[in-house]
Design a protein around this motif. Structure first.
Motif, PDB file in Angstrom:
ATOM      1  N   TRP A   4     -15.976  -9.013  44.810  1.00  0.00           N
ATOM      2  CA  TRP A   4     -14.425  -9.290  44.791  1.00  0.00           C
ATOM      3  C   TRP A   4     -14.025 -10.703  45.033  1.00  0.00           C
ATOM      4  N   LEU A   5     -14.912 -11.434  45.944  1.00  0.00           N
ATOM      5  CA  LEU A   5     -14.752 -12.817  46.121  1.00  0.00           C
ATOM      6  C   LEU A   5     -15.208 -13.565  44.786  1.00  0.00           C
ATOM      7  N   ARG A   6     -16.029 -13.217  44.234  1.00  0.00           N
ATOM      8  CA  ARG A   6     -16.446 -14.003  42.889  1.00  0.00           C
ATOM      9  C   ARG A   6     -15.425 -13.648  41.858  1.00  0.00           C
ATOM     10  N   ARG A   7     -14.890 -12.547  41.719  1.00  0.00           N
ATOM     11  CA  ARG A   7     -13.648 -12.163  40.969  1.00  0.00           C
ATOM     12  C   ARG A   7     -12.472 -13.068  41.226  1.00  0.00           C
ATOM     13  N   SER A   8     -12.389 -13.303  42.349  1.00  0.00           N
ATOM     14  CA  SER A   8     -10.969 -13.992  42.601  1.00  0.00           C
ATOM     15  C   SER A   8     -11.368 -15.458  42.506  1.00  0.00           C
ATOM     16  N   VAL A  23     -16.074 -23.112  43.761  1.00  0.00           N
ATOM     17  CA  VAL A  23     -16.777 -22.962  45.181  1.00  0.00           C
ATOM     18  C   VAL A  23     -16.569 -21.410  45.630  1.00  0.00           C
ATOM     19  N   LEU A  24     -15.495 -20.904  45.271  1.00  0.00           N
ATOM     20  CA  LEU A  24     -15.194 -19.270  45.513  1.00  0.00           C
ATOM     21  C   LEU A  24     -16.252 -18.626  44.511  1.00  0.00           C
ATOM     22  N   ALA A  71      -4.044 -11.831  39.864  1.00  0.00           N
ATOM     23  CA  ALA A  71      -5.419 -11.266  39.745  1.00  0.00           C
ATOM     24  C   ALA A  71      -6.362 -11.683  40.776  1.00  0.00           C
ATOM     25  N   GLY A  72      -6.244 -12.895  41.063  1.00  0.00           N
ATOM     26  CA  GLY A  72      -7.114 -13.871  42.126  1.00  0.00           C
ATOM     27  C   GLY A  72      -6.631 -13.152  43.306  1.00  0.00           C
ATOM     28  N   LEU A  73      -5.554 -13.107  43.722  1.00  0.00           N
ATOM     29  CA  LEU A  73      -5.059 -12.636  45.013  1.00  0.00           C
ATOM     30  C   LEU A  73      -5.328 -11.275  45.287  1.00  0.00           C
ATOM     31  N   PHE A  74      -5.284 -10.342  44.325  1.00  0.00           N
ATOM     32  CA  PHE A  74      -5.428  -8.894  44.468  1.00  0.00           C
ATOM     33  C   PHE A  74      -7.118  -8.993  44.932  1.00  0.00           C
ATOM     34  N   SER A  75      -7.921  -9.898  43.941  1.00  0.00           N
ATOM     35  CA  SER A  75      -9.407  -9.600  44.397  1.00  0.00           C
ATOM     36  C   SER A  75      -9.675  -9.999  45.583  1.00  0.00           C
TER      37      SER A  75
END
Length: 181
Positions: free
Chosen positions: A105-109, A159-160, A80-84
């Motif tokens: 999307w960056l925050r979701r990842s 940090v992401l 899920a993180g990689l897809f985001s």
């Protein structure tokens, strides 16, 4: 070449890299699941070796099932993180370097990677309990431990999340400035 064009070019390359990583993870997970289903008696010694535990005797079918479930649960937030992250890179490559959707999307990842790191911290004691479930009383064990890699993963994912939030704020400000001018 402008900085935005450099960011777009880098984002396209990172999108390709993340896609390749996802394909490899899916292939390894699929092969591992097929192997575990074909030889359920070998998953307990494999798991023990991966976590540095003493190899248990013969594991039960329930042990094999629970170990497969733990490994799959670890894989889901990672994917899920990689897809985001892939969608964030695509947003940068296709549109602007700062966009609200890209920032989300960056925050979701980051959130997915944070969940993955928490699951990794919890998986060691869970796997030790599963491996010792078939042992006689007095021989069961729980192993609790974490190290620098787990702490670093938690920090980087945090940090992401923070940068995704900051990018959302920056994108909103940029959007207001475009409307104002």
């Amino acid at each position: 070449m402008t900085e935005r064009e450099q960011a777009r070019r880098l984002s396209r390359r990172l999108d390709f890299l993340v896609t390749a990583i996802v394909v490899v993870i899916l292939a390894v997970a699929g092969i591992g699941l097929a192997w575990a289903l074909a030889q359920p008696d070998k998953i307990a010694p494999f798991a023990a070796e991966q976590y540095g535990f003493a190899a248990p005797g013969q594991g039960s079918a329930m042990t094999a099932f629970l170990l497969m479930a733990v490994f799959l649960v670890q894989t889901v937030p990672l994917l899920a993180g990689l897809f985001s992250l892939r969608l964030a890179f695509r947003g940068i490559a296709r549109h602007e370097t700062i966009g609200i959707d890209t920032a989300r999307w960056l925050r979701r990842s980051g959130i997915a990677f944070f969940i993955n790191a928490l699951i990794a911290l919890v998986s060691r004691p869970v796997v030790s309990l599963i491996l010792s479930i078939d042992m006689p009383p007095g021989h069961r064990f729980v192993s609790i431990g974490f190290g620098s890699p787990e702490l670093l993963t938690l920090l980087v994912s945090g940090v992401l999340v923070m940068f995704g939030h900051l990018m959302t704020v920056a994108a909103r400000i940029e959007d207001e400035n475009k409307r104002f001018v």
